[in-house]
Design a protein around this motif. Structure first.
Motif, mmCIF file in Angstrom:
data_model
loop_
_atom_site.group_PDB
_atom_site.id
_atom_site.type_symbol
_atom_site.label_atom_id
_atom_site.label_comp_id
_atom_site.label_asym_id
_atom_site.label_seq_id
_atom_site.Cartn_x
_atom_site.Cartn_y
_atom_site.Cartn_z
ATOM 1 N N ASN A 1 0.840 -1.195 0.000
ATOM 2 C CA ASN A 1 0.000 0.000 0.000
ATOM 3 C C ASN A 1 0.878 1.248 0.000
ATOM 4 O O ASN A 1 0.548 2.253 -0.596
ATOM 5 C CB ASN A 1 -0.906 -0.003 1.231
ATOM 6 C CG ASN A 1 -2.010 1.023 1.151
ATOM 7 O OD1 ASN A 1 -2.951 0.848 0.407
ATOM 8 N ND2 ASN A 1 -1.888 2.106 1.912
ATOM 9 N N LYS B 1 -5.635 -1.752 -1.889
ATOM 10 C CA LYS B 1 -5.022 -0.486 -1.498
ATOM 11 C C LYS B 1 -6.060 0.512 -0.999
ATOM 12 O O LYS B 1 -7.194 0.534 -1.466
ATOM 13 C CB LYS B 1 -4.257 0.117 -2.678
ATOM 14 C CG LYS B 1 -3.039 -0.685 -3.058
ATOM 15 C CD LYS B 1 -2.281 -0.019 -4.174
ATOM 16 C CE LYS B 1 -1.053 -0.840 -4.538
ATOM 17 N NZ LYS B 1 -0.174 -0.133 -5.453
ATOM 18 N N GLY C 1 -0.199 5.357 1.060
ATOM 19 C CA GLY C 1 -0.407 5.643 -0.349
ATOM 20 C C GLY C 1 0.740 6.156 -1.144
ATOM 21 O O GLY C 1 0.548 6.953 -2.050
#
Length: 187
Positions: free
Chosen positions: A42, A64, A185
């Motif tokens: 992720n 994700k 992220g």
């Protein structure tokens, strides 16, 4: 011609299956498997202290996401990988960091978790060395498992424990705000 195409396909398959991401001096896999479930990276980044890279960390999930609350609360297999980069990280410092992290993750309300925290921290019983990896994994149906260099050291049960554990890195009071942003992220 068919042999060349077959060899090329095999080579590309192996290359993609072993894809790595460089984070500082660490190479972390893009995918890992725990509990017979494939997880994707992720995000990843460095935990730094006093201008030293202490460890490279990565968050692995089934799908994700950028929402820390959703990830920490999910009853799904997921993992945080820590690749030790500095001799400054010792067994006692890891134990202290985990205990402090649980306090911050629960707003100093660890009473319901204390026995499990002690048990989990107890799995960090060997000295820590540069190049070692620790996987802190929530395995759905089992609990929060700690692996050192791929070997299971032990686990504790409870989704509430898992939520506190993952909030050490992605919660409101994370161990490192920069690392939290990267885990949520950067990939």
């Amino acid at each position: 011609m068919k042999k060349i195409a077959t060899l090329l396909t095999l080579f590309l398959s192996i290359s993609f299956a072993n894809a790595q991401i460089k984070v500082g001096d660490a190479s972390l896999p893009e995918k890992v498997t725990f509990n017979n479930e494939e997880l994707v990276i992720n995000g990843a980044g460095l935990r730094e202290k006093f201008f030293f890279d202490i460890y490279a960390g990565a968050l692995y999930v089934k799908q994700k996401g950028k929402s820390a609350g959703t990830i920490a609360s999910a009853d799904e297999t997921m993992a945080i990988k820590l690749y030790i980069l500095s001799g400054m990280m010792s067994r006692s410092k890891m134990e202290d960091a985990l205990r402090e992290g649980f306090k911050k993750a629960t707003n100093d309300n660890t009473k319901a978790l204390d026995k499990r925290i002690n048990k989990f921290v107890g799995f960090v019983s060997d000295e820590i060395e540069v190049g070692q990896t620790y996987d802190l994994v929530y395995e759905k149906g089992k609990g929060s498992v700690i692996y050192k260099n791929g070997q299971e050291k032990g686990y504790v049960e409870g989704l509430d424990f898992k939520k506190a554990l993952f909030n050490i890195w992605i919660g409101h009071k994370p161990a490192d705000k920069g690392l939290k942003a990267e885990l949520l992220g950067s990939f």
